[in-house]
Design a protein around this motif. Structure first.
Motif, short mmCIF file in Angstrom:
data_model
loop_
_atom_site.label_atom_id
_atom_site.label_comp_id
_atom_site.label_asym_id
_atom_site.label_seq_id
_atom_site.Cartn_x
_atom_site.Cartn_y
_atom_site.Cartn_z
N LEU A 210 34.73 -15.09 45.49
CA LEU A 210 34.89 -16.45 46.03
C LEU A 210 35.76 -16.46 47.28
O LEU A 210 35.67 -17.39 48.08
N GLY A 211 36.61 -15.45 47.42
CA GLY A 211 37.52 -15.42 48.57
C GLY A 211 38.72 -16.33 48.42
O GLY A 211 39.37 -16.66 49.41
N ARG A 212 39.05 -16.69 47.20
CA ARG A 212 40.22 -17.54 46.96
C ARG A 212 40.64 -17.44 45.50
O ARG A 212 39.88 -17.03 44.64
N LYS A 213 41.88 -17.85 45.26
CA LYS A 213 42.42 -17.85 43.90
C LYS A 213 42.05 -19.14 43.19
O LYS A 213 41.92 -20.20 43.81
N ILE A 214 41.87 -19.05 41.87
CA ILE A 214 41.69 -20.24 41.04
C ILE A 214 42.86 -20.27 40.06
O ILE A 214 43.05 -19.33 39.28
N THR A 215 43.64 -21.30 40.12
CA THR A 215 44.83 -21.39 39.28
C THR A 215 44.45 -21.55 37.82
O THR A 215 43.64 -22.40 37.47
N CYS A 216 45.05 -20.71 36.97
CA CYS A 216 44.83 -20.83 35.52
C CYS A 216 45.68 -21.98 34.98
O CYS A 216 46.86 -22.11 35.32
N GLU A 217 45.07 -22.78 34.14
CA GLU A 217 45.76 -23.93 33.54
C GLU A 217 45.89 -23.72 32.04
O GLU A 217 45.09 -23.03 31.42
N THR A 218 46.89 -24.36 31.46
CA THR A 218 47.02 -24.39 30.00
C THR A 218 46.37 -25.67 29.50
O THR A 218 46.69 -26.76 30.00
N PRO A 219 45.46 -25.58 28.55
CA PRO A 219 44.79 -26.81 28.08
C PRO A 219 45.78 -27.79 27.48
O PRO A 219 46.73 -27.38 26.80
N PRO A 220 45.61 -29.09 27.70
CA PRO A 220 46.45 -30.09 27.04
C PRO A 220 46.35 -29.95 25.52
O PRO A 220 45.32 -29.56 24.97
N ASP B 172 38.13 -11.38 28.03
CA ASP B 172 37.35 -11.47 29.27
C ASP B 172 38.14 -11.87 30.51
O ASP B 172 37.58 -11.97 31.60
N SER B 173 39.44 -12.09 30.38
CA SER B 173 40.21 -12.54 31.54
C SER B 173 40.28 -11.49 32.64
O SER B 173 40.55 -11.81 33.80
N TYR B 174 40.04 -10.22 32.28
CA TYR B 174 40.06 -9.16 33.30
C TYR B 174 38.97 -9.34 34.35
O TYR B 174 39.00 -8.73 35.43
N GLN B 175 37.96 -10.18 34.06
CA GLN B 175 36.89 -10.44 35.02
C GLN B 175 37.33 -11.39 36.14
O GLN B 175 36.70 -11.44 37.19
N LEU B 176 38.43 -12.12 35.90
CA LEU B 176 38.83 -13.16 36.84
C LEU B 176 39.14 -12.64 38.25
O LEU B 176 38.69 -13.24 39.24
N PRO B 177 39.88 -11.54 38.41
CA PRO B 177 40.15 -11.05 39.77
C PRO B 177 38.88 -10.72 40.56
O PRO B 177 38.82 -10.95 41.78
N LEU B 178 37.86 -10.18 39.88
CA LEU B 178 36.61 -9.85 40.58
C LEU B 178 35.89 -11.12 41.03
O LEU B 178 35.30 -11.16 42.13
N GLU C 13 30.11 -10.96 33.05
CA GLU C 13 30.45 -9.57 33.32
C GLU C 13 30.13 -9.18 34.75
O GLU C 13 30.67 -8.20 35.27
N VAL C 14 29.25 -9.94 35.40
CA VAL C 14 28.88 -9.70 36.81
C VAL C 14 29.36 -10.90 37.62
O VAL C 14 28.94 -12.03 37.35
N PRO C 15 30.23 -10.69 38.61
CA PRO C 15 30.78 -11.83 39.36
C PRO C 15 29.72 -12.75 39.97
O PRO C 15 29.89 -13.96 40.00
N ASP C 16 28.61 -12.17 40.46
CA ASP C 16 27.55 -13.00 41.05
C ASP C 16 27.03 -14.03 40.06
O ASP C 16 26.61 -15.12 40.43
N ASP C 17 27.03 -13.69 38.76
CA ASP C 17 26.53 -14.62 37.76
C ASP C 17 27.42 -15.86 37.65
O ASP C 17 26.94 -16.93 37.25
N TYR C 18 28.69 -15.72 37.99
CA TYR C 18 29.58 -16.89 37.98
C TYR C 18 29.07 -17.93 38.98
O TYR C 18 29.01 -19.13 38.69
N VAL C 19 28.69 -17.47 40.17
CA VAL C 19 28.18 -18.38 41.20
C VAL C 19 26.89 -19.03 40.74
O VAL C 19 26.68 -20.24 40.93
N HIS C 20 26.00 -18.25 40.12
CA HIS C 20 24.74 -18.82 39.64
C HIS C 20 24.98 -19.84 38.54
O HIS C 20 24.33 -20.88 38.48
N ARG C 21 25.93 -19.55 37.66
CA ARG C 21 26.23 -20.47 36.57
C ARG C 21 26.73 -21.81 37.09
O ARG C 21 26.19 -22.86 36.74
#
Length: 491
Positions: free
Chosen positions: A470-480, A459-465, A430-438
């Motif tokens: 990060l300063g960049r996009k991360i491409t979403c993938e469909t799992p095999p 929870d996908s609404y958290q992705l833009p934040l 829920e907090v973007p900084d926690d993504y970096v720590h994780r």
């Protein structure tokens, strides 16, 4: 940089100025509550400046002998313990060539005993936060530092503490429960990790390190305090207050105080307890205070202003918010398919050391229970787990007895274990900084790592934040398809 300029302006520093020790505030020592009764502390002699702390020994000796009213049960005094036996190791055994742009530990005036321990740990050059902080703290100045996890800030303040305690001899007699250095951290895991690092760095110095954390037997912790003097105390706020209010620990001889992860202590609501603790220590002009935080919010800086004296501000800007050694993936997946994806990723790839993060304790518990039921060696790490079990779980995870650690952000932030190959975000934080720590739990010590995040409808609404941080996009993938097949039933 604008942020650094604003911070320096807050503390009255011009761009080109180096921080200098300010005048010492003179005040009487506080009155401490002991079993409901007041124990009056004698005022400490005023000082005109905070020396590199060698001159504080006389003041401390006077303070120790001036105590007139002790606790109801007087604590035994013991003579200062003998120093550790002399070592045959010599500084010449630790040869490090100067390199442009790098600071060696040799470039600071550190004792042979401390250098011996640093040599054992294999650290020839300082990290940027260490080089920046030690330049000020070894001169006795206060400091506030901002750096990401895994940058070496723990060693920075431990080296400063050890040097201070070595340069200033303790009084020949003192109470057993009077630490000379105090480190406060928000979580039990972080306290245990700091104490472990402190034990390695004090290996040849004869200094004693103790830990006080909640969730462990109070009497056992009290026995270690009664067995020997406490030089460096690492503690969580609540348990430290327990010892202090019972009259077992007195903080009026603290020479150096460290507040680690101040932003996390704010988030967890510990600041009122920390304030009570700080009131028991000497005035800020008579102690050295170091404060570290992953972020410099307005609240953190206000606390720093209250508790430090003219601090040096050391802010290490990472070249990249997230480590380049971590390969990042996002899988777009329905919430009902998340567990199948998790199980198949781990089992089909035969991963051996994986951390899984979820936002809530009940989620953590359910994920761990399902993995164990489905034959995957897993354990959970959250605030509900008793401390003795947490320590055993961490050690089992470190040695490979447990393949998967499922944790909340609070519990996972203090975990520093090399060799974690994958981090999986079962739910986006829920907090973007926690993504970096994780994701910083993997890709440590120069190794490569992989993070995989599950982005569902909740929870996908958290992705833009997160991408903005990060300063960049991360491409979403469909799992095999093979990663979404049903989990086989265990008979």
């Amino acid at each position: 940089m604008p942020v650094l300029k604003a911070l320096k302006k807050m503390f009255g520093k011009g761009e080109g100025e180096l921080p200098a020790s300010g005048p010492v505030a003179t005040s009487s020592a506080p009155t401490t509550a002991v079993d409901g009764a007041a124990r009056q502390r004698q005022p400490k002699p005023a000082q005109t400046a905070r020396e590199p702390q060698a001159a504080k020994a006389d003041s401390q000796a006077r303070s120790a002998t001036a105590k007139s009213d002790g606790p109801k049960t007087e604590k035994p005094r013991r003579a200062r313990p003998a120093q550790a036996p002399a070592s045959t190791w010599k500084l010449e055994d630790f040869a490090v060539e100067p390199q442009a742009g790098k600071t060696r530990f040799h470039d600071f005036k550190l004792s042979p005993e401390l250098m011996h321990a640093i040599h054992d740990l294999g650290f020839p050059y300082c990290t940027p936060i260490q080089a920046g902080v030690l330049g000020f703290t070894l001169q006795g100045e206060d400091a506030i530092g901002r750096a990401q996890t895994g940058t070496g800030k723990t060693a920075a303040f431990l080296i400063s503490i050890i040097t201070q305690l070595q340069q200033t001899p303790p009084p020949k007699e003192r109470y057993m429960g009077e630490p000379r250095a105090l480190i406060i951290a928000p979580t039990r895991e972080l306290v245990v990790q700091i104490a472990k690092d402190a034990a390695l760095l004090t290996k040849y110095t004869g200094l004693n390190v103790m830990t006080f954390v909640g969730g462990m037997d109070f009497d056992k912790q009290l026995k270690q305090l009664e067995a020997k003097h406490c030089d460096i105390l690492v503690a969580t706020p609540g348990r430290l207050l327990d010892f202090n209010q019972r009259g077992e620990v007195h903080l009026d001889m603290v020479e150096v105080m460290v507040l680690d992860e101040a932003d996390r202590m704010l988030d967890m609501g510990f600041i009122p307890q920390v304030r009570q603790i700080i009131r028991q220590t000497p005035p800020k002009g008579e102690r050295q205070t170091l404060l570290f935080s992953a972020t410099f919010t307005e609240d953190v800086m206000n606390l720093a202003k209250q508790w430090t004296t003219n601090p040096a501000i050391v802010e290490i800007e990472p070249e990249n918010v997230a480590s380049e050694t971590v390969e990042q993936h996002i899988y777009a997946v329905a919430g009902s398919d998340k567990y199948k994806l998790l199980y198949n990723l781990i089992s089909q790839n035969d991963w051996e050391r994986v951390m899984v993060f979820a936002n809530r304790k009940d989620e953590v518990r359910r994920i761990e229970e399902r993995l164990v039921k489905d034959g995957v060696s897993a354990a959970q790490m959250s605030g509900d787990v008793p401390q003795h079990k947490r320590i055993k779980t961490l050690e089992d995870f470190r040695t490979g007895k447990i393949r998967v650690m499922v944790a909340t952000d609070v519990a996972g932030r203090g975990i520093h274990i090399d060799g974690i190959s994958h981090v999986i975000n079962f739910t986006l934080p829920e907090v973007p900084d926690d993504y970096v720590h994780r994701i910083g739990r993997t890709g440590r010590a120069g190794a490569s790592g992989v993070s995989i995040s599950f982005a569902g409808e909740d929870d996908s609404y958290q992705l833009p934040l997160i991408e903005a941080l990060l300063g960049r996009k991360i491409t979403c993938e469909t799992p095999p398809t093979e990663l979404l097949k049903s989990v086989p039933r265990k008979h």
